[in-house]
Each structure stands twice: as structure tokens, then as C-alpha cells.
Enzyme design. Sequence first.
Site, PDB file in Angstrom:
ATOM      1  N   ARG A 246       0.815  -1.205   0.000  1.00  0.00           N
ATOM      2  CA  ARG A 246       0.000   0.000   0.000  1.00  0.00           C
ATOM      3  C   ARG A 246       0.857   1.267   0.000  1.00  0.00           C
ATOM      4  O   ARG A 246       0.330   2.369  -0.133  1.00  0.00           O
ATOM      5  CB  ARG A 246      -0.912   0.020   1.226  1.00  0.00           C
TER       6      ARG A 246
ATOM      7  N   ARG B  51       7.538   6.587  -5.864  1.00  0.00           N
ATOM      8  CA  ARG B  51       7.260   7.339  -7.084  1.00  0.00           C
ATOM      9  C   ARG B  51       8.560   7.869  -7.679  1.00  0.00           C
ATOM     10  O   ARG B  51       9.412   8.380  -6.954  1.00  0.00           O
ATOM     11  CB  ARG B  51       6.308   8.501  -6.793  1.00  0.00           C
TER      12      ARG B  51
ATOM     13  N   ARG C 286      -4.224  -2.846  17.500  1.00  0.00           N
ATOM     14  CA  ARG C 286      -3.309  -1.809  17.954  1.00  0.00           C
ATOM     15  C   ARG C 286      -4.148  -0.601  18.353  1.00  0.00           C
ATOM     16  O   ARG C 286      -5.199  -0.326  17.758  1.00  0.00           O
ATOM     17  CB  ARG C 286      -2.333  -1.403  16.846  1.00  0.00           C
TER      18      ARG C 286
ATOM     19  N   ARG D 231       4.713   9.688  15.031  1.00  0.00           N
ATOM     20  CA  ARG D 231       4.532  10.927  14.269  1.00  0.00           C
ATOM     21  C   ARG D 231       4.001  12.022  15.179  1.00  0.00           C
ATOM     22  O   ARG D 231       3.540  11.756  16.298  1.00  0.00           O
ATOM     23  CB  ARG D 231       3.564  10.707  13.098  1.00  0.00           C
TER      24      ARG D 231
ATOM     25  N   GLU E 222       2.088  10.907  18.731  1.00  0.00           N
ATOM     26  CA  GLU E 222       1.291   9.695  18.586  1.00  0.00           C
ATOM     27  C   GLU E 222       2.148   8.466  18.883  1.00  0.00           C
ATOM     28  O   GLU E 222       3.226   8.306  18.327  1.00  0.00           O
ATOM     29  CB  GLU E 222       0.745   9.634  17.161  1.00  0.00           C
TER      30      GLU E 222
ATOM     31  N   TYR F  76      -9.471  -3.142   8.344  1.00  0.00           N
ATOM     32  CA  TYR F  76      -9.081  -1.739   8.257  1.00  0.00           C
ATOM     33  C   TYR F  76      -9.808  -1.125   7.070  1.00  0.00           C
ATOM     34  O   TYR F  76      -9.665  -1.585   5.928  1.00  0.00           O
ATOM     35  CB  TYR F  76      -7.567  -1.589   8.081  1.00  0.00           C
TER      36      TYR F  76
ATOM     37  N   ASP G  50     -10.868   2.609   5.089  1.00  0.00           N
ATOM     38  CA  ASP G  50     -10.867   4.058   4.948  1.00  0.00           C
ATOM     39  C   ASP G  50     -12.305   4.568   5.015  1.00  0.00           C
ATOM     40  O   ASP G  50     -13.269   3.809   4.832  1.00  0.00           O
ATOM     41  CB  ASP G  50     -10.224   4.468   3.620  1.00  0.00           C
TER      42      ASP G  50
END
Length: 381
Positions: free
Chosen positions: A171, A175, A247, A277, A298, A346, A348
Site C-alpha cells: 500500500r 514514485r 493496535r 509521528r 502519537e 481496516y 478508509d
Amino acid sequence: MKILLVGAGLSGAVIARELAEAGHQCRVIDARSHIAGNCHTERDADTGVMMHVYGPHIFHTDDKGVWDYVNRFARFLPFQNRVKTTSQGRVYSLPVNLLTINQFFGTTLRPDEARAFIEEKADTSITDPQTFEEQALRFVGPELYEAFFKGYTEKQWGCSPTELPASILKRLPVRFNYDDNYFFHRFQGMPEDGYTAMIAAILDHPGITVELDTPYVPQMAQEADHTFWSGPLDGYFDYRLGHLGYRTLDFERFTYQGDYQGCAVMNYGDRDVPHTRITEHKHFSPWETHEGSVCYREYSRAAEPDDIPYYPIRMVEEKELLAQYVRLAEDSQCVTFVGRLGTYRYLDMDVTIREALDTALYFKESISSKKPILAFVVPPI
């Protein structure tokens, strides 16, 4: 029909709205004191910053139907997630792109040159990557893996990347141009007044009642014709077979007068930095101006029974337990399991909404054709 919806997040709200518009009476309950679940937003009283209380939620989708749906209930303004990462004392652009490669290796490579350069770094002896680490070594080589993926992944998942499946890394794109937009999707944005206001608008229908601070008890389902459960799948069965693994996240909130980091999300790839982060919430609403700032450090860890579950682990042991709970669910009557927790996947936000819309449609069609209603419209396994 009398419909009970357990959970006032995206799944519960969307299904309730669709069924209420079809004439059903929908009772939405939530154990928390607010609607919107983990995408709950609220303004900080001191700074005025719109806070993503349970961590950042960025809306992105290629599904025009879902995009049109959310824009019925909120005004979405443009937002593109441009993540940065601090690694080995320097700041880089994510996802790994041509700028990241040139920064990291001190080069000025063109796209074709960079592609060949990274292929030389890659471990081409790995022909069928099975683990996260093998996937990374095969496609980016050891240097980029160590800098950007290994430490972050160990902190995020609490285990070695050699124990994680290769599919997790698939995922994460690499690039060979300068595009640092984290997502590829054509529709990206943020609701101007936050997600909670959007979900309040979805729930605003005379056929819907909402009860907060209201934990589920089995008698509620007995008073309804059908229940949609968006809580934890194992929780519906009172964890009789054990707890599925998740988690969870801990947030260390702090304020700052000014601009703390200049971006919404700054990852920390080094293993010796304990947090994964820092998010600076005013940058999620770039159309607003605030002198003060609210930030979250976090931290990721294994969820305990009383914690808020965030990410389903779905490792081998969890999949075995999941299969047992799925069998229990399929033997249950008058209940459909939905959403991230209800299907232990999971998801979105756009996928959650699409599945909720599809579930509501399936339910209406099943009622009209007098067909039995499945426990899962989208199978968890």
C-alpha cells in the site's frame, strides 16, 4: 420496522439515514458522549483549532457516488496530505519519491535514472516476497528500508517487519517523479466544519433518534426488528472466545504559540524516537488562520480490553479467532455486522460509507423480496 443501530459513527449514521428515508424508525445508540466515533472533531476552546480528537482523518476517494453523498451533508474544501518524515537527523518528503531519493543519496537523478538506481539497490534475489521486510528489500533496497520503513513499522505494529505480511507494504508507493500527494484519489478534501457536524447532518432526520452515553444491552435488540452492529465483533458476543487483537494509539497533546512544524503530519522513522509521528491540527484546515497550535505526539501499542481499538492486527492467530466469531455471527438472528470493528477490517472512510450505503440497499431489497438477511454483507474473511 424498528431498527437498532449500535454506534453513531459513519456506518451507523449512513445506514440510519438511508433506512429512515425509506420509512423505518431508527434508534442510534452510542456508549460515548458524542457522535462520529473515531472521526469526531471539535474546536479547541483556547486556540480555536479544529481538532481531530482521535487522530487525523483525511477524506480521499475515487468513488464519485460517495463523494457526492458526503457533499450533501457538508461543504468539503480542498486538502491534500503531504507528509514529511524526520530520519537520521534530516527531513524528507513522503511517500518516497524522486525528491526523497535525490535528497537521501545526494544525487540529481532523472526519473529513468532513479528507477535504474533503485533497482540496483534492490535485492533481486527475492523473487516472491512473503514478509514486509522482504517486500521492502526487494523494491527499495536496504538504505531506504532502514531510513523510512523499518523503525516506523516496528513502532507502529510492535513487532519485527519479518513477522508482518508483504501486503502491508504494497500500500506504500514509491514514485519516480516529484509528486508528494500521499493519495492518488481524484477526490480529496476536508469538511469545512469538521466530521462531527457532517455526521450530525446525516443523523438529522425525523425517523432517527440518537441516544448518547448509552451502552448496548441485549434487551435493546429484543425491542427491535433488526440490529446493525458497528461495535467490535467479539464484543457482541461478550468476548466469549477471547479478544481479537488490535493496535491502539496514545496521544500526547501539547500546544504551541505559532507554527510548530509547518505541516500536518511529520513521521519519525528512527527506532530510538518513541513516537511514530506528530500531527499539527491547524494544518488540516489550511483555509483557517490561528496564532496558537494544537499538536499530538502519537504512540502505538497493543490494545488492552479497555482501550479504544484502532487497527485490526489480522495476523495468523487473530484470523483463526476471527473465523470462529464469524461462525457465531452467521448463526445469529436479526443482526448485521458492519464497519471497521464489526467486520474486523481496516477501512478508509470512503469504503466505510460505500459499504454502509450498499448494506442499507441490500437490507431494503431483502425486506421487499422477503429474503433472509445475512450477518455480513461484506464477509470479513
